[in-house]
Design an enzyme around this catalytic site. Structure first.
Site, short mmCIF file in Angstrom:
data_model
loop_
_atom_site.label_atom_id
_atom_site.label_comp_id
_atom_site.label_asym_id
_atom_site.label_seq_id
_atom_site.Cartn_x
_atom_site.Cartn_y
_atom_site.Cartn_z
N LYS A 191 12.93 38.38 67.61
CA LYS A 191 13.52 37.50 66.59
C LYS A 191 14.64 38.25 65.89
CE LYS A 191 13.35 36.52 62.34
NZ LYS A 191 14.75 36.20 62.07
N GLU A 267 9.82 49.82 60.18
CA GLU A 267 10.96 50.70 59.85
C GLU A 267 11.67 50.01 58.70
OE1 GLU A 267 11.34 53.55 61.30
OE2 GLU A 267 9.98 53.23 62.98
N CYS A 302 20.28 52.08 57.02
CA CYS A 302 19.02 52.41 56.34
C CYS A 302 18.98 53.87 55.93
CB CYS A 302 17.85 52.10 57.26
SG CYS A 302 18.05 52.83 58.89
N GLU A 401 17.90 50.38 46.91
CA GLU A 401 18.74 50.42 48.11
C GLU A 401 19.85 49.38 47.95
OE1 GLU A 401 17.14 48.87 51.84
OE2 GLU A 401 17.98 50.62 52.85
P1 NAD Z 1 15.18 41.74 55.85
O1 NAD Z 1 13.89 42.40 55.54
O2 NAD Z 1 15.71 40.76 54.89
O3 NAD Z 1 15.10 40.98 57.24
C1 NAD Z 1 14.72 41.66 58.42
C2 NAD Z 1 14.17 40.65 59.41
O4 NAD Z 1 12.97 40.08 58.88
C3 NAD Z 1 15.11 39.47 59.69
O5 NAD Z 1 15.05 39.13 61.05
C4 NAD Z 1 14.50 38.37 58.82
O6 NAD Z 1 14.79 37.07 59.28
C5 NAD Z 1 13.03 38.68 58.94
N1 NAD Z 1 12.20 38.11 57.87
C6 NAD Z 1 12.56 37.84 56.59
N2 NAD Z 1 11.53 37.28 55.92
C7 NAD Z 1 10.49 37.21 56.79
C8 NAD Z 1 9.15 36.74 56.70
N3 NAD Z 1 8.65 36.23 55.56
N4 NAD Z 1 8.36 36.82 57.78
C9 NAD Z 1 8.83 37.35 58.94
N5 NAD Z 1 10.09 37.80 59.10
C10 NAD Z 1 10.91 37.75 58.03
O7 NAD Z 1 16.21 42.94 56.09
P2 NAD Z 1 17.76 42.82 56.45
O8 NAD Z 1 18.51 42.45 55.22
O9 NAD Z 1 17.95 42.02 57.69
O10 NAD Z 1 18.10 44.35 56.84
C11 NAD Z 1 18.38 45.33 55.93
C12 NAD Z 1 17.17 46.22 55.73
O11 NAD Z 1 16.78 46.82 56.96
C13 NAD Z 1 17.45 47.39 54.79
O12 NAD Z 1 16.40 47.51 53.88
C14 NAD Z 1 17.50 48.59 55.73
O13 NAD Z 1 17.20 49.81 55.13
C15 NAD Z 1 16.52 48.20 56.77
N6 NAD Z 1 16.73 48.97 58.00
C16 NAD Z 1 15.83 49.96 58.31
C17 NAD Z 1 16.01 50.73 59.46
C18 NAD Z 1 15.03 51.81 59.83
O14 NAD Z 1 15.03 52.24 60.98
N7 NAD Z 1 14.19 52.27 58.92
C19 NAD Z 1 17.11 50.48 60.30
C20 NAD Z 1 18.00 49.45 59.95
C21 NAD Z 1 17.78 48.70 58.80
#
Ligand code: NAD
Length: 497
Positions: A191, A267, A302, A401
């Site tokens: 997804k 992650e 991240c 963040e």
């Molecule tokens: P997000 O948490 O808003 O969304 C991530 C994913 O989760 C998306 O596909 C979203 O549609 C889905 N999602 C949202 N609500 C959900 C729910 N209730 N149930 C299931 N899925 C759901 O994050 P984002 O804004 O897409 O990405 C940015 C974040 O990702 C930052 O916090 C960043 O640090 C993190 N990140 C971490 C790493 C790592 O390896 N640690 C790498 C890249 C990004």
């Protein structure tokens, strides 16, 4: 590498065929209820595609197909060498379509085309190839038990994996999951983020061309609170692998507890400290690296080095170097190959980043460069690389963040104080230490509560090294052989001789 100019990329963009449908059981299909959402480019606000907005019925169908395919053994029981050959071909096909995929990535989430091509797409192929090539070189174990027993300790595919990924490195992070998930024989439902679904949708077809059997890789675009939640609560998903925010990561643990206790691997976010001691081997290199650590990918990383901890004795000398280094990072048109900073993912995120800059002002931090929206006339979501001095670790810009190019400089007086400030965060993804003293480097690295520590650099990266965090930055690791743990169950088989 390519010699394409901005005009070449723009002309390709104008004729690009964009697929927006879901991919289930080897075929593109609309969402069961026909719903779509608009996929808008942050580069210039253009409509890229109407994308299938999947929901519960699509999740049910994809999981059903994934489970059935897993049970046939067509992929899960294929010899590792067979899966390897397909994975390597999948990687090659991504490379053969690199320009198309890079263009989709840039149009979809705004990053510079040179980064899409040379970082995102190249790393995506590398992740699939590395995992595929590893899988026929891993041996299981025989337990050291009694003479009349044989104890086999084996790893087997877990079954149906749901991979929920973010928008900042859309295909690359997806491939960090797909590589080990597919190599170990699982069926996967991917997804992508609703903000960047296009490359995931496109590569599903390439997987089939490479020889991945139908039903093994399914892609469900849609929102988190609809199809994401449906997958996370699904009773027939065995493992949920996630990259995204800490807030959603916590929610997924609740969903797993409320449903079938599926394995949950997270992650999540970061607020990584970059510690510069007065005896850093080369302060100019440290300053340039500090700038890149917050400006690369518009700070939407991240592991961005978003807290710059500087020993007080060099502050006046060092900060101007960071300002100079940040001047080399300029928001520009993402399709220009010379651009090193593109657009933020969308206007909503732009507003969030600007509101953090505002809070820096309100809390009394001192703006040293940047701080404003850029290229407003383009209609895109651009922001200047921004540096705040005089930050205390209690301010919002030091604690939360931001996920944009906003760097907070925090002074320290001693090694102990640097370590305390560095660890005073709910996160623990990455950290860096700049010093010429090898003992100080090692002792500080040991004291840092972070999954990744860089010494005299801020960018070491390879498929052979694990990536992931301590504390609220998540659990488990992507990349390296350690990633395979997320996609397998351990079995002990006892044989009485
Ligand atoms: P997000 O948490 O808003 O969304 C991530 C994913 O989760 C998306 O596909 C979203 O549609 C889905 N999602 C949202 N609500 C959900 C729910 N209730 N149930 C299931 N899925 C759901 O994050 P984002 O804004 O897409 O990405 C940015 C974040 O990702 C930052 O916090 C960043 O640090 C993190 N990140 C971490 C790493 C790592 O390896 N640690 C790498 C890249 C990004």
């Amino acid at each position: 590498m390519t010699n394409l100019t901005r005009a070449d990329w723009e002309s390709k963009a104008n004729t690009l065929q964009v697929e927006g449908r879901a991919f289930i059981n080897g075929e593109y299909c609309p969402a069961a209820d026909g719903e779509t959402f608009d996929c808008i480019s942050p580069v210039d606000g253009r409509l890229l595609a109407k994308v299938a907005s999947c929901d519960q019925a699509d999740a049910d169908r994809a999981v059903r197909n994934a489970r059935a395919t897993f049970n046939t053994g067509v992929w899960s029981q294929l010899a590792p060498a067979g899966r390897k050959a397909v994975m390597v071909r999948f990687a090659e096909l991504i490379e053969e379509h690199a320009e198309e995929l890079a263009l989709l990535e840039t149009l979809d989430m705004g990053k510079p085309i040179s980064d899409s091509l040379n970082v995102d797409i190249a790393s995506s192929a590398a992740a699939l190839r590395w995992s595929g090539e590893a899988i026929d070189k891993i041996y299981d174990e025989v337990a050291p038990i009694a003479h009349d027993q044989l104890g086999l300790v084996t790893r087997e595919a877990i079954g149906v994996v749901a991979a929920i990924v973010p928008w900042n490195f859309p295909l690359m992070v997806a491939c960090w999951k797909l590589g080990p998930a597919l190599a170990t024989g699982n069926s996967v439902i991917l997804k992508p983020s609703e903000r960047s679904p296009l490359t995931a949708i496109r590569v599903a077809r390439l997987a089939i061309e490479a020889g991945v059997p139908k039903g093994v890789l399914n892609v469900l675009p849609g929102y988190g609170h609809t199809v994401g939640k449906a997958l996370a609560l699904h009773m027939d998903v065995d493992s949920l692998v996630f990259t995204g925010s800490t807030r959603i990561a916590k929610q997924l643990q609740i969903y797993a507890g409320e449903s079938n206790m599926k394995r949950v691997w997270l992650e999540a976010g970061g607020k990584s400290p970059n510690i510069v001691f007065a005896d850093a081997p080369d302060l100019k290199v440290a300053a340039e690296s500090a700038a890149a650590a917050i400006a690369f990918n518009q700070g939407e990383v991240c592991s961005a080095g978003s807290r710059l901890l500087v020993e007080r004795s060099i502050m006046d000398h060092f900060l101007p170097m960071v300002v100079e280094a940040l001047k080399t990072w300029k928001p520009g048109h993402p399709l220009d190959p010379a651009t090193n900073m593109g657009a933020l993912v969308d206007n909503q995120h732009l507003d969030t980043v600007l509101s953090y800059i505002e809070s820096g002002h309100t809390d009394g931090a001192q703006l040293l460069i940047g701080g404003k929206r850029a290229l407003t006339e383009s209609g895109g979501a651009y922001v200047e690389p921004t540096l705040f001095g005089g930050v205390s670790n209690t301010m919002r810009i030091a604690r939360e963040e931001i996920f944009g190019p906003v760097l907070s400089v925090i002074p320290f007086n001693s090694t102990q104080e640097a370590i305390e400030i560095a660890n005073d965060t709910p996160y623990g993804l990455a950290a860096a230490v700049w010093t010429s003293n090898i003992s100080k480097a090692h002792l500080t690295a040991k004291a840092l509560r972070a999954g990744i520590v860089w010494i005299n650099q801020y960018d070491g990266d390879d498929m052979t090294a694990p990536f992931g965090g301590f504390k609220q930055s998540g659990n488990g690791r992507d990349k390296s052989l350690h990633a395979f743990d997320k996609y397998t169950e351990l079995k002990a088989t006892w044989i009485k001789l």
